[in-house]
Design a protein around this motif. Structure first.
Motif, PDB file in Angstrom:
ATOM      1  N   ARG A   2       0.827  -1.193   0.000  1.00 11.12           N
ATOM      2  CA  ARG A   2       0.000   0.000   0.000  1.00 11.12           C
ATOM      3  C   ARG A   2       0.870   1.255   0.000  1.00 11.12           C
ATOM      4  N   LYS A   3       0.435   2.261  -0.779  1.00 11.11           N
ATOM      5  CA  LYS A   3       1.153   3.532  -0.825  1.00 11.11           C
ATOM      6  C   LYS A   3       0.919   4.309   0.466  1.00 11.11           C
ATOM      7  N   LYS A   4       1.982   4.885   1.029  1.00  8.93           N
ATOM      8  CA  LYS A   4       1.854   5.660   2.266  1.00  8.93           C
ATOM      9  C   LYS A   4       1.200   7.001   1.962  1.00  8.93           C
ATOM     10  N   GLU A   5       0.391   7.455   2.910  1.00  6.97           N
ATOM     11  CA  GLU A   5      -0.310   8.727   2.785  1.00  6.97           C
ATOM     12  C   GLU A   5      -0.095   9.561   4.040  1.00  6.97           C
ATOM     13  N   GLN A   6      -0.155  10.868   3.873  1.00  8.93           N
ATOM     14  CA  GLN A   6      -0.089  11.777   5.019  1.00  8.93           C
ATOM     15  C   GLN A   6      -1.428  11.698   5.752  1.00  8.93           C
ATOM     16  N   LYS A   7      -1.408  11.451   7.052  1.00  6.33           N
ATOM     17  CA  LYS A   7      -2.620  11.341   7.862  1.00  6.33           C
ATOM     18  C   LYS A   7      -2.427  12.092   9.173  1.00  6.33           C
ATOM     19  N   ILE A   8      -3.527  12.524   9.756  1.00  4.53           N
ATOM     20  CA  ILE A   8      -3.506  12.995  11.134  1.00  4.53           C
ATOM     21  C   ILE A   8      -3.601  11.740  11.993  1.00  4.53           C
ATOM     22  N   TRP A  70      -6.693  12.673  24.626  1.00  4.93           N
ATOM     23  CA  TRP A  70      -5.679  12.091  23.765  1.00  4.93           C
ATOM     24  C   TRP A  70      -4.319  12.248  24.418  1.00  4.93           C
ATOM     25  N   ASP A  71      -3.363  11.495  23.889  1.00  5.49           N
ATOM     26  CA  ASP A  71      -1.974  11.601  24.357  1.00  5.49           C
ATOM     27  C   ASP A  71      -1.279  12.681  23.520  1.00  5.49           C
ATOM     28  N   LYS A  72      -1.223  12.457  22.214  1.00  5.56           N
ATOM     29  CA  LYS A  72      -0.643  13.451  21.298  1.00  5.56           C
ATOM     30  C   LYS A  72      -1.220  13.245  19.912  1.00  5.56           C
ATOM     31  N   PHE A  73      -1.094  14.269  19.061  1.00  4.19           N
ATOM     32  CA  PHE A  73      -1.491  14.085  17.672  1.00  4.19           C
ATOM     33  C   PHE A  73      -0.627  14.937  16.777  1.00  4.19           C
ATOM     34  N   GLY A  74      -0.542  14.509  15.526  1.00  2.00           N
ATOM     35  CA  GLY A  74       0.242  15.220  14.529  1.00  2.00           C
ATOM     36  C   GLY A  74       0.047  14.562  13.186  1.00  2.00           C
ATOM     37  N   GLU A  75       0.722  15.110  12.171  1.00  2.82           N
ATOM     38  CA  GLU A  75       0.645  14.547  10.835  1.00  2.82           C
ATOM     39  C   GLU A  75       1.824  13.628  10.601  1.00  2.82           C
ATOM     40  N   TYR A  76       1.541  12.434  10.068  1.00  2.00           N
ATOM     41  CA  TYR A  76       2.571  11.438   9.804  1.00  2.00           C
ATOM     42  C   TYR A  76       2.312  10.770   8.466  1.00  2.00           C
ATOM     43  N   LEU A  77       3.367  10.335   7.825  1.00  2.00           N
ATOM     44  CA  LEU A  77       3.279   9.566   6.602  1.00  2.00           C
ATOM     45  C   LEU A  77       3.147   8.111   6.995  1.00  2.00           C
ATOM     46  N   ILE A  78       1.947   7.556   6.799  1.00  3.21           N
ATOM     47  CA  ILE A  78       1.713   6.159   7.187  1.00  3.21           C
ATOM     48  C   ILE A  78       1.072   5.382   6.052  1.00  3.21           C
TER      49      ILE A  78
END
Length: 78
Positions: A2-8, A70-78
């Motif tokens: 699967r191609k990785k996508e930027q997600k929150i 929540w603990d933390k959040f951010g944008e990641y390439l997953i």
């Protein structure tokens, strides 16, 4: 593969917090799903919420208004 996508990605301290997020998002039609915490992030419970980066809203404010934690959040390439 699967191609990785930027997600929150939002992590939680407990499984109960992750399940509460999933329940509220499903109730209100917020896009996303529970996933295992990505390797590049460390978190307490092992579950995280992944959602599109183009969601029209401030997820932190949305969660606070509903008493979700929540603990933390951010944008990641997953």
């Amino acid at each position: 593969m699967r191609k990785k996508e930027q997600k929150i990605v939002i992590t939680f301290r407990t499984t109960a917090e992750a399940i509460a997020m999933e329940t509220q998002c499903q109730k209100e039609g917020i896009p996303g799903r529970l996933i295992p915490v990505p390797r590049q992030i460390s978190s307490g419970c092992g579950l995280s919420w992944a959602m599109p980066t183009d969601w029209d809203g401030n997820i932190g404010q949305w969660m606070e208004a509903r008493g979700l934690h929540w603990d933390k959040f951010g944008e990641y390439l997953i």
